[in-house]
Design a protein around this motif. Structure first.
Motif, PDB file in Angstrom:
ATOM      1  N   SER A 137       1.089  -9.218 -13.071  1.00 56.05           N
ATOM      2  CA  SER A 137       0.983  -9.924 -11.790  1.00 56.05           C
ATOM      3  C   SER A 137       1.341  -9.021 -10.609  1.00 56.05           C
ATOM      4  O   SER A 137       1.129  -9.390  -9.467  1.00 56.05           O
ATOM      5  CB  SER A 137       1.879 -11.163 -11.797  1.00 56.05           C
ATOM      6  OG  SER A 137       3.225 -10.767 -11.698  1.00 56.05           O
ATOM      7  N   ILE A 138       1.903  -7.857 -10.885  1.00 57.78           N
ATOM      8  CA  ILE A 138       2.205  -6.915  -9.803  1.00 57.78           C
ATOM      9  C   ILE A 138       1.027  -5.957  -9.679  1.00 57.78           C
ATOM     10  O   ILE A 138       0.473  -5.550 -10.702  1.00 57.78           O
ATOM     11  CB  ILE A 138       3.476  -6.096 -10.122  1.00 57.78           C
ATOM     12  CG1 ILE A 138       4.592  -7.035 -10.546  1.00 57.78           C
ATOM     13  CG2 ILE A 138       3.899  -5.249  -8.936  1.00 57.78           C
ATOM     14  CD1 ILE A 138       5.801  -6.305 -11.085  1.00 57.78           C
ATOM     15  N   PRO A 139       0.618  -5.597  -8.473  1.00 55.10           N
ATOM     16  CA  PRO A 139      -0.461  -4.612  -8.370  1.00 55.10           C
ATOM     17  C   PRO A 139      -0.120  -3.372  -9.195  1.00 55.10           C
ATOM     18  O   PRO A 139       1.001  -2.864  -9.122  1.00 55.10           O
ATOM     19  CB  PRO A 139      -0.496  -4.288  -6.880  1.00 55.10           C
ATOM     20  CG  PRO A 139       0.054  -5.497  -6.212  1.00 55.10           C
ATOM     21  CD  PRO A 139       1.055  -6.073  -7.169  1.00 55.10           C
ATOM     22  N   GLY A 140      -1.076  -2.916  -9.998  1.00 56.55           N
ATOM     23  CA  GLY A 140      -0.838  -1.821 -10.926  1.00 56.55           C
ATOM     24  C   GLY A 140      -0.214  -0.602 -10.282  1.00 56.55           C
ATOM     25  O   GLY A 140       0.718   0.000 -10.829  1.00 56.55           O
ATOM     26  N   ILE A 141      -0.683  -0.252  -9.089  1.00 58.35           N
ATOM     27  CA  ILE A 141      -0.192   0.963  -8.460  1.00 58.35           C
ATOM     28  C   ILE A 141       1.301   0.839  -8.163  1.00 58.35           C
ATOM     29  O   ILE A 141       2.058   1.792  -8.243  1.00 58.35           O
ATOM     30  CB  ILE A 141      -1.021   1.279  -7.187  1.00 58.35           C
ATOM     31  CG1 ILE A 141      -0.983   2.758  -6.891  1.00 58.35           C
ATOM     32  CG2 ILE A 141      -0.566   0.474  -6.013  1.00 58.35           C
ATOM     33  CD1 ILE A 141      -1.922   3.553  -7.732  1.00 58.35           C
ATOM     34  N   MET A 142       1.722  -0.401  -7.869  1.00 59.25           N
ATOM     35  CA  MET A 142       3.136  -0.639  -7.578  1.00 59.25           C
ATOM     36  C   MET A 142       3.974  -0.461  -8.844  1.00 59.25           C
ATOM     37  O   MET A 142       5.088   0.077  -8.796  1.00 59.25           O
ATOM     38  CB  MET A 142       3.296  -2.052  -7.003  1.00 59.25           C
ATOM     39  CG  MET A 142       4.600  -2.304  -6.292  1.00 59.25           C
ATOM     40  SD  MET A 142       4.862  -1.230  -4.872  1.00 59.25           S
ATOM     41  CE  MET A 142       6.638  -1.051  -4.953  1.00 59.25           C
ATOM     42  N   VAL A 234      -1.079  10.473  -2.579  1.00 54.58           N
ATOM     43  CA  VAL A 234       0.043  10.040  -1.749  1.00 54.58           C
ATOM     44  C   VAL A 234       1.294  10.862  -2.015  1.00 54.58           C
ATOM     45  O   VAL A 234       2.348  10.609  -1.440  1.00 54.58           O
ATOM     46  CB  VAL A 234       0.360   8.532  -1.913  1.00 54.58           C
ATOM     47  CG1 VAL A 234      -0.808   7.694  -1.452  1.00 54.58           C
ATOM     48  CG2 VAL A 234       0.722   8.197  -3.346  1.00 54.58           C
TER      49      VAL A 234
ATOM     50  N   THR B 248      -5.179  -9.116  -5.916  1.00 52.61           N
ATOM     51  CA  THR B 248      -4.053  -8.295  -6.370  1.00 52.61           C
ATOM     52  C   THR B 248      -4.439  -6.825  -6.391  1.00 52.61           C
ATOM     53  O   THR B 248      -3.686  -5.955  -5.949  1.00 52.61           O
ATOM     54  CB  THR B 248      -3.632  -8.734  -7.782  1.00 52.61           C
ATOM     55  OG1 THR B 248      -3.487 -10.142  -7.795  1.00 52.61           O
ATOM     56  CG2 THR B 248      -2.342  -8.077  -8.176  1.00 52.61           C
ATOM     57  N   LEU B 251      -4.630  -5.504  -2.913  1.00 51.86           N
ATOM     58  CA  LEU B 251      -3.297  -5.301  -2.357  1.00 51.86           C
ATOM     59  C   LEU B 251      -2.762  -3.953  -2.814  1.00 51.86           C
ATOM     60  O   LEU B 251      -2.208  -3.179  -2.021  1.00 51.86           O
ATOM     61  CB  LEU B 251      -2.391  -6.439  -2.820  1.00 51.86           C
ATOM     62  CG  LEU B 251      -0.963  -6.468  -2.289  1.00 51.86           C
ATOM     63  CD1 LEU B 251      -0.960  -6.583  -0.781  1.00 51.86           C
ATOM     64  CD2 LEU B 251      -0.192  -7.619  -2.899  1.00 51.86           C
ATOM     65  N   GLY B 252      -2.933  -3.641  -4.080  1.00 55.41           N
ATOM     66  CA  GLY B 252      -2.518  -2.341  -4.600  1.00 55.41           C
ATOM     67  C   GLY B 252      -3.282  -1.217  -3.927  1.00 55.41           C
ATOM     68  O   GLY B 252      -2.701  -0.203  -3.530  1.00 55.41           O
ATOM     69  N   LEU B 255      -2.075  -0.172  -0.487  1.00 55.76           N
ATOM     70  CA  LEU B 255      -0.907   0.700  -0.416  1.00 55.76           C
ATOM     71  C   LEU B 255      -1.325   2.165  -0.324  1.00 55.76           C
ATOM     72  O   LEU B 255      -0.670   2.962   0.337  1.00 55.76           O
ATOM     73  CB  LEU B 255      -0.019   0.498  -1.659  1.00 55.76           C
ATOM     74  CG  LEU B 255       0.480  -0.929  -1.907  1.00 55.76           C
ATOM     75  CD1 LEU B 255       1.393  -0.980  -3.108  1.00 55.76           C
ATOM     76  CD2 LEU B 255       1.190  -1.469  -0.678  1.00 55.76           C
ATOM     77  N   ILE B 256      -2.428   2.504  -0.998  1.00 46.57           N
ATOM     78  CA  ILE B 256      -2.888   3.893  -0.986  1.00 46.57           C
ATOM     79  C   ILE B 256      -3.741   4.178   0.251  1.00 46.57           C
ATOM     80  O   ILE B 256      -3.550   5.193   0.929  1.00 46.57           O
ATOM     81  CB  ILE B 256      -3.712   4.194  -2.256  1.00 46.57           C
ATOM     82  CG1 ILE B 256      -2.890   3.910  -3.519  1.00 46.57           C
ATOM     83  CG2 ILE B 256      -4.211   5.630  -2.258  1.00 46.57           C
ATOM     84  CD1 ILE B 256      -1.833   4.908  -3.822  1.00 46.57           C
ATOM     85  N   VAL B 286       9.068  -4.772  -4.567  1.00 46.03           N
ATOM     86  CA  VAL B 286       8.396  -5.368  -5.722  1.00 46.03           C
ATOM     87  C   VAL B 286       8.507  -6.877  -5.672  1.00 46.03           C
ATOM     88  O   VAL B 286       7.521  -7.606  -5.836  1.00 46.03           O
ATOM     89  CB  VAL B 286       8.998  -4.829  -7.036  1.00 46.03           C
ATOM     90  CG1 VAL B 286       8.462  -5.613  -8.219  1.00 46.03           C
ATOM     91  CG2 VAL B 286       8.673  -3.360  -7.194  1.00 46.03           C
ATOM     92  N   LEU B 289       6.315  -8.313  -2.983  1.00 46.35           N
ATOM     93  CA  LEU B 289       4.894  -8.205  -3.339  1.00 46.35           C
ATOM     94  C   LEU B 289       4.523  -9.257  -4.382  1.00 46.35           C
ATOM     95  O   LEU B 289       3.458  -9.875  -4.312  1.00 46.35           O
ATOM     96  CB  LEU B 289       4.586  -6.815  -3.899  1.00 46.35           C
ATOM     97  CG  LEU B 289       4.319  -5.703  -2.898  1.00 46.35           C
ATOM     98  CD1 LEU B 289       3.854  -4.452  -3.617  1.00 46.35           C
ATOM     99  CD2 LEU B 289       3.272  -6.139  -1.882  1.00 46.35           C
ATOM    100  N   VAL B 290       5.420  -9.468  -5.348  1.00 41.91           N
ATOM    101  CA  VAL B 290       5.134 -10.478  -6.366  1.00 41.91           C
ATOM    102  C   VAL B 290       5.035 -11.854  -5.723  1.00 41.91           C
ATOM    103  O   VAL B 290       4.171 -12.658  -6.070  1.00 41.91           O
ATOM    104  CB  VAL B 290       6.201 -10.461  -7.474  1.00 41.91           C
ATOM    105  CG1 VAL B 290       6.034 -11.647  -8.396  1.00 41.91           C
ATOM    106  CG2 VAL B 290       6.092  -9.179  -8.260  1.00 41.91           C
ATOM    107  N   VAL B 293       1.664 -12.048  -4.225  1.00 40.86           N
ATOM    108  CA  VAL B 293       0.649 -12.266  -5.256  1.00 40.86           C
ATOM    109  C   VAL B 293       0.661 -13.713  -5.727  1.00 40.86           C
ATOM    110  O   VAL B 293      -0.381 -14.350  -5.907  1.00 40.86           O
ATOM    111  CB  VAL B 293       0.885 -11.305  -6.446  1.00 40.86           C
ATOM    112  CG1 VAL B 293       0.018 -11.700  -7.622  1.00 40.86           C
ATOM    113  CG2 VAL B 293       0.598  -9.884  -6.022  1.00 40.86           C
TER     114      VAL B 293
END
Ligand code: SF4
Lengths: 650, 314
Positions: A137-142, A234, B248, B251-252, B255-256, B286, B289-290, B293
C-alpha cells in the motif's frame, strides 16, 4: 507415481502431453529478434566493457567538457570531459549487475517465504500477508527509500532494497501456487493409495511454479532497471563517479541548458533495454499460456457453395399482415474468413394479434433471424437479400436513424436471459422510464408514473418499490417481467421474444407464457416467438415455422403441424418430444448432428440425416404449398412432402 | 453508502497499525546510534545518556512504540533529528506540491486514458487503438523522470513555454501554479494514460458484447446514449480498481519527477532525510503517505460503490 494424480488442469500437466512446438509467426519473430539482439549487445558490453570502451569512463578532461557528438567522442562528453560512450558501456555493466542482484534476491527471499506460508497456513500466513499488504500500500519507491535509509546508499545496497521490495510479488506468486496445488493434490490423492500427499505436493509445486515464475522474473527485471535508474538519478542509488545510466541522467539534468544531448543516450538505453525485456516477457507469457491451453480445433472451412437459385415464391398477401418477411438472407463473416450464410430464403408473415413460433435447434438461425428483423445482427453480420415489411414499411430500406426510431416504438424484443439483458448499473424503473422519455418524449415525472403502471401491469407486486430495485435484486422471473414491461412500454406492433422462458425456473415459465398471452390479447401486437421447445411453442403460438440449417422447412398452424407433419425433420422433432404427461425423456430419434453454417449440403440440407432421402433430394428444395392440402398456410420444403406417411405427435 | 464508508474505514485501522509497527521497528534495525547522529562523536558519555533518556531510547521497544503511537494519533510525529522542525509541520508544508503534481497527473491520465480507451474500443484496429497499444508498451519502458527531462528540455529550455524549475503554490498564483505543474504532470500522466486506455478499451469491448447493450439498442436508444450511458458506467467498474492502484504508483513517481523540476515536495524531503538518517522524519513521511494512499483508496471505493450497485452492502 500413478497417472491419475497428475491433474490435467495444471499448467505443466497438459503442457507435457499436448504442447506442440509453437510455430513462430512472423510478427512474433519481428519482436523476438530485435529484443534478443538488444539484450545480447547489453551483455557483451557488460562483459567486455574495458575492451570495448574507447576511453576510461572515469578519465576527466576538463578541456573537453560538455562537447556534442564528434569523431573523437561519438556520443560527446559530460561536464567533466568524460567520454559518454565509454560511460554508457560501463553503465550497461551496472544495469546487468543491478537487474541480476535485485531480481535474484527477490526470488530468493520471496519464493521460500511464499512456499512456507502457503504450506503452513494459519497465523504465519495471516501475519505475513498483512505485512505484505502494508508494504504494497506504500508507493514502491518510498519502500525502497526507507530500506536505503537503513542500509545506506550505493549500488549493492540499493539493489538489496529493491530485492526486498520486489520479493513481495514472488512471495504472493509462490503462495498462490502452493494453495492451488494443495487443493488439487489433496482432493486427488484421497483416491490414490500409498502415495504420500506431501511428496506429491512438493513435486507438483516444482512443476507448476516455473512458468509464472519466469514471467514474473521478466517483469521484475524491467521494473528493477527503471527503479535503479530512478534511485541513482535522485542520488541514493549508484554513487558518482561510478557510471550508471541513472547517474548519467542526473548529470544531464544539471547541465540541461548547456548540453541537452547528454540526456539522450542514457535515456534511450534504458528505454530500449526495458522495452526488450518486456517484449520478450510478453512473448514468453503468450507461449507459456499457449502451451497450457488446448488450442480449439478449428476445422478448415470449405468455401460454401454459392447458393444460386430463385428461392421461394413470394407468399400471397393477407390484409391483416403486421409483418412480412420475404427471401431474407443473412451472411456472417467469421474473423478472417469468407462470409458464410446463416439464414437463407427466409419467408414468413405474422398477422396482427397472431403469434408465430420460430422453432429449431440451436444453430438453426432462429435467433439471428430475430436480430436481423431488429437490424441488430452486429458487426460481422450482414443482411444480403430480402425484404422485411412492418405495417407497410420496408425496414431494410430505412436509414439507420429510421431503424433506430422504429426500434422500441414499432418493434421490440425480449431476450433469453433477463438477468443479463437488464443493465446492472441502473434501477429497473429507470431503464423503463428512460425508454418512455426518449421514445415518447414524456416528462421525467410522467415517465416514472407510467413505469410504475407498467410494472404493475406485468404482475409485479409493490411496483413503486420494485421500480427502484437493481436487476440483481430481482428473481429471474421478476426480471423477465421487467424486460417485458420495457419492451412493451411504447406499444410496439411487433414483439420478438427470443427464448424468453428458457433461462427461467420451470415453475415460472408457465406464468410468463400466460403473461405474454394476456398482454397480446390486450395490446393486439403481432408476436414472433423464438424457441427450441415445441411444447412451449404449442402452448402459446398460433402457427409454427420449423427451422433447420438457416431455412424454414415447414410452416403450419400449430394443430395441423402436430397432427400431420409433412417434413421428415418436423416429424423427427415431434417424436423426440417427451410423451404426454409421463415426461419420458426423449430418445435421439434423428441420427447425426446439425451441420454448422458453412457446412450445409447443397441440396436438401436435411438429406444426410433423412431416412427418406431420394436421388432428387440432392438438388436445392423450395418451400412450397403441399398438394394434399389446399391450405395456403401450409408450406413444406421437401420433395416427398406429399408421398410420405410420417408419424404424428401422440 | 455510509455503511460502505464505515466498513472501509474500519478495515483501515489494522493496516495502519501494521504500517506503523513496520516503520517504527526499523529504528531498531538502524546500524548507527541516533544519539551519535544528533550530538556527534564529541559528546561525553553523560551527554549521551541524557539524550538517550530524553529520547526514551532506554525504554523497552514496546513502551517506545506505544509512546510514539500515542503521540502520532494526536498528530505529533516527533521532531527532526537535525533541526528542531516538527515532522508533521515539515511534511504538511511539502505535501501540497506533491499532491498537486500527483492529482494533476491523475487527471491527465484519466482524461486521456478514458478518451483514447473509449475511442479505441469503438474502432478496434484504428490508428487510435494502435496508438494506445503502442503507447502502453512504450510507456511501461520509459522512466518518467527521463520523459520529464526531455519535456523540460524541449518546452522549458528551448521553447520557453513553461518554467523549467520550481513550484508556485496554488494560493499564490493560480496561473503560475498551473504552468509550474503542467510539464511534470504530463511526464507522469501521459505514460500511465496509455496503460489506462488499454484497460478502458478491454473493459469497454467486453461490456459492448453484453446482452444489456444489445437490449438497449433493441429499445431504439441512440448509439451515443448506449455507449456513454449504458456501456461506460459498467466499463468503469474494473477501471476504477486499476486506477486506485495507479494513483499509488503516480504518487511514487511524483517523488522522483519532483527532482527533475526542482519542486520542493515530499520527494526531496525524503531523500534529504535518507541521507541524514533522520529517522523521525522518514517515519512521519511514510505514515502520512500511507494515510494519503488510504484516502485515495477510500475515495475510489466510494466511486466504485456509486457506479456498481452490486458492491453496496445490503
Ligand atoms: S427433400 Fe428429401 S432429404 Fe430432404 S427432407 Fe425431403 S425427403 Fe428428406
Amino acid at each position: 507415481m500413478s497417472a491419475p494424480t497428475l491433474s490435467p488442469t495444471t499448467a505443466t500437466g497438459t503442457a507435457a502431453t499436448t504442447r506442440r512446438r509453437p510455430r513462430w509467426r512472423a510478427s512474433t519473430l519481428a519482436v523476438v529478434i530485435p529484443s534478443a539482439l538488444v539484450l545480447l549487445t547489453l551483455l557483451i558490453c557488460a562483459l567486455f566493457a574495458e575492451a570495448l570502451s574507447p576511453y576510461d569512463p572515469l578519465q576527466q578532461s576538463l578541456m573537453d567538457a560538455l562537447q556534442g557528438p564528434s569523431a573523437k567522442h561519438w556520443l560527446g562528453t559530460d561536464d567533466l570531459g568524460r567520454d559518454v560512450l565509454s560511460r554508457m558501456i560501463h553503465g550497461s555493466r551496472i544495469a546487468v549487475i543491478a537487474a541480476a542482484e535485485a531480481t535474484g534476491l527477490a526470488v530468493l527471499i520471496g519464493v521460500p517465504i511464499g512456499l512456507f506460508i502457503g504450506y503452513r497456513g494459519g497465523w504465519w500466513d495471516w501475519i505475513t500477508m498483512r505485512a505484505v499488504e502494508a508494504i504494497v500500500s506504500i508507493p514502491g519507491i518510498m519502500v525502497a527509500i526507507v530500506i536505503i535509509a537503513i542500509l545506506g546508499s550505493g549500488l549493492h545496497k540499493a539493489m538489496f532494497a529493491l530485492g526486498i521490495l520486489y520479493s513481495t510479488a514472488f512471495l504472493r506468486l509462490a503462495r498462490s501456487v502452493v494453495l492451488t496445488e494443495r487443493e488439487e493434490v489433496y482432493v486427488k490423492s484421497a483416491r490414490v493409495i500409498g502415495a504420500s500427499p506431501r511428496r506429491i505436493l512438493i513435486r507438483h509445486i516444482f512443476l507448476n511454479i516455473a512458468p509464472p515464475l519466469i514471467v514474473q522474473v521478466t517483469l521484475t527485471v524491467g521494473a528493477v532497471l527503471l527503479a535503479e535508474a530512478g534511485l541513482s538519478f535522485v542520488g541514493i542509488g549508484v554513487q558518482p563517479p561510478q557510471a550508471s545510466w541513472g547517474t548519467m541522467l542526473n548529470t544531464a539534468a544539471a547541465y540541461m541548458e548547456l548540453n541537452a544531448f547528454l540526456a539522450v543516450p542514457p535515456g534511450l538505453a534504458i528505454v530500449v533495454t526495458v522495452l526488450a525485456v518486456n517484449l520478450l516477457g510478453d512473448v514468453l507469457r503468450d507461449s507459456i499460456g499457449r502451451g497450457v491451453r488446448l488450442p480449439a480445433a478449428t476445422p478448415p472451412r470449405p468455401r460454401s457453395a454459392a447458393i444460386a437459385r430463385k428461392g421461394t415464391a413470394p407468399l400471397p398477401a393477407r390484409e391483416d399482415d403486421a409483418l412480412r418477411v420475404d427471401g431474407l438472407e443473412v451472411m456472417v463473416s467469421p474473423k478472417g474468413g469468407d462470409p458464410v450464410p446463416v439464414v437463407t430464403d427466409m419467408s414468413f408473415r405474422i398477422a396482427k394479434g397472431e403469434t408465430l413460433g420460430l422453432v429449431g435447434e440451436s444453430g438453426s438461425g432462429k435467433t439471428v433471424t430475430g436480430l436481423a428483423l431488429m437490424g441488430l445482427i452486429g458487426a460481422g453480420g450482414r443482411i444480403t437479400a430480402g425484404q422485411v415489411t412492418l405495417d407497410g414499411t420496408d425496414l431494410l430500406q430505412l436509414p439507420p436513424s429510421g431503424l433506430e426510431k422504429a426500434r422500441g416504438t414499432d418493434i421490440a424484443m425480449v431476450f433469453q436471459d433477463p438477468t443479463t439483458s437488464l443493465n446492472p448499473a441502473y434501477t429497473v424503473g429507470s431503464q423503463i422510464s428512460e425508454v418512455l422519455r426518449i421514445k415518447q418524449g414524456l416528462s421525467r415525472r410522467a415517465a416514472w408514473d407510467r413505469t410504475v403502471e407498467l410494472i404493475d401491469r406485468v404482475g409485479i407486486p409493490r411496483p413503486a418499490e420494485r421500480a427502484r430495485a437493481y436487476p440483481h435484486e430481482l428473481s429471474g422471473g421478476m426480471a423477465q417481467r421487467i424486460a417485458i414491461a420495457r419492451a412493451l412500454s411504447c406499444g410496439p406492433k411487433l414483439l420478438i421474444a427470443d427464448e424468453p422462458t428458457t433461462a427461467l425456473d420451470v415453475t415460472v415459465q408457465q406464468e410468463i407464457l400466460d403473461l405474454f398471452r394476456d398482454l397480446q390479447d390486450e395490446m393486439g401486437m403481432a408476436m414472433l416467438f423464438v424457441t427450441h421447445d415445441l411444447a412451449v411453442a404449442a402452448d402459446i403460438c398460433d402457427r409454427i415455422a420449423v427451422m433447420y440449417c438457416g431455412e424454414v422447412v415447414e410452416t403450419a398452424p400449430v394443430e395441423q403441424l402436430f397432427r400431420d407433419p409433412r417434413h421428415p425433420y418436423t416429424a423427427g422433432l415431434l417424436s423426440a418430444m417427451p410423451h404426454g404427461a409421463s415426461g419420458t425423456p426423449p430418445l435421439p430419434v434423428i441420427p447425426g448432428a446439425v451441420p454448422t453454417p458453412g457446412h450445409w449440403p447443397t441440396g436438401c440440407r436435411f438429406a444426410p440425416r433423412c431416412a427418406h432421402a431420394a436421388p432428387g433430394c440432392a438438388l436445392p428444395v423450395d418451400l412450397t404449398p403441399g398438394q394434399t392440402t389446399t391450405n395456403a398456410e401450409r408450406l413444406t420444403r421437401c420433395i416427398r412432402a406429399t408421398d410420405l406417411t410420417l408419424e404424428a405427435a401422440q | 453508502m455510509i455503511k460502505l464508508v464505515g466498513q472501509r474505514l474500519l478495515a483501515m485501522v489494522p493496516l495502519l497499525l501494521i504500517v506503523s509497527i513496520l516503520t517504527f521497528s526499523f529504528t531498531a534495525l538502524l546500524p548507527s546510534d541516533p544519539v551519535d547522529l544528533i550530538i556527534g562523536d564529541r559528546g561525553s558519555n553523560e551527554q549521551h545518556e541524557q539524550v538517550r533518556e530524553r529520547l526514551g531510547l532506554n525504554d523497552p521497544f514496546v513502551t517506545r512504540y506505544l509512546d510514539w503511537l500515542g503521540r502520532a494519533v494526536q498528530g505529533d510525529l516527533g521532531t527532526s533529528f537535525f533541526n528542531s522542525v516538527r515532522v508533521t509541520d515539515a511534511v504538511l508544508l511539502r505535501m501540497p506540491a506533491t499532491l498537486s503534481l500527483t492529482f494533476a497527473s491523475v487527471l491527465i491520465s484519466v482524461v486521456v486514458g478514458l478518451g483514447a480507451g473509449v475511442a479505441a474500443a469503438l474502432r478496434p484496429r484504428s490508428w487510435i487503438d494502435r496508438l494506445a497499444t503502442f503507447g502502453a508498451t512504450i510507456g511501461q519502458a520509459i522512466p518518467n523522470f527521463w520523459f520529464g527531462l526531455i519535456l523540460a528540455s524541449v518546452f522549458a529550455v528551448t521553447l520557453r513555454w513553461f518554467p523549467a524549475t520550481g513550484y508556485v503554490p496554488l494560493g499564490e498564483n493560480p496561473l503560475g501554479w498551473l504552468l509550474s505543474i503542467t510539464l511534470p504532470a504530463l511526464a507522469l500522466g501521459l505514460s500511465t494514460s496509455a496503460a489506462l486506455a488499454r484497460q478502458v478499451r478491454s473493459a469497454m469491448v467486453g461490456v459492448l458484447q453484453q446482452d444489456y447493450i444489445r437490449a438497449a439498442r433493441a429499445q431504439g436508444l441512440s448509439s451515443r446514449r448506449v455507449i456513454f450511458r449504458h456501456a461506460l458506467k459498467n466499463a468503469l467498474v474494473p477501471v476504477v480498481t486499476v486506477l486506485s492502484f495507479q494513483i499509488t504508483v503516480l504518487l511514487g513517481g511524483a517523488l522522483i519527477v519532483e527532482q527533475v523540476y526542482a519542486i520542493n515536495g515530499i520527494g526531496s524531503l525524503a531523500i534529504a532525510a535518507v541521507r541524514q538518517q533522520d529517522i523521525p522524519m522518514i517515519q512521519g513521511i511514510v505514515l502520512i503517505l500511507v494515510l494519503v494512499v488510504m484516502g485515495v483508496q477510500l475515495a475510489t471505493d466510494i466511486v466504485y460503490g456509486l457506479i456498481n450497485p452490486k458492491a453496496r452492502p445490503a
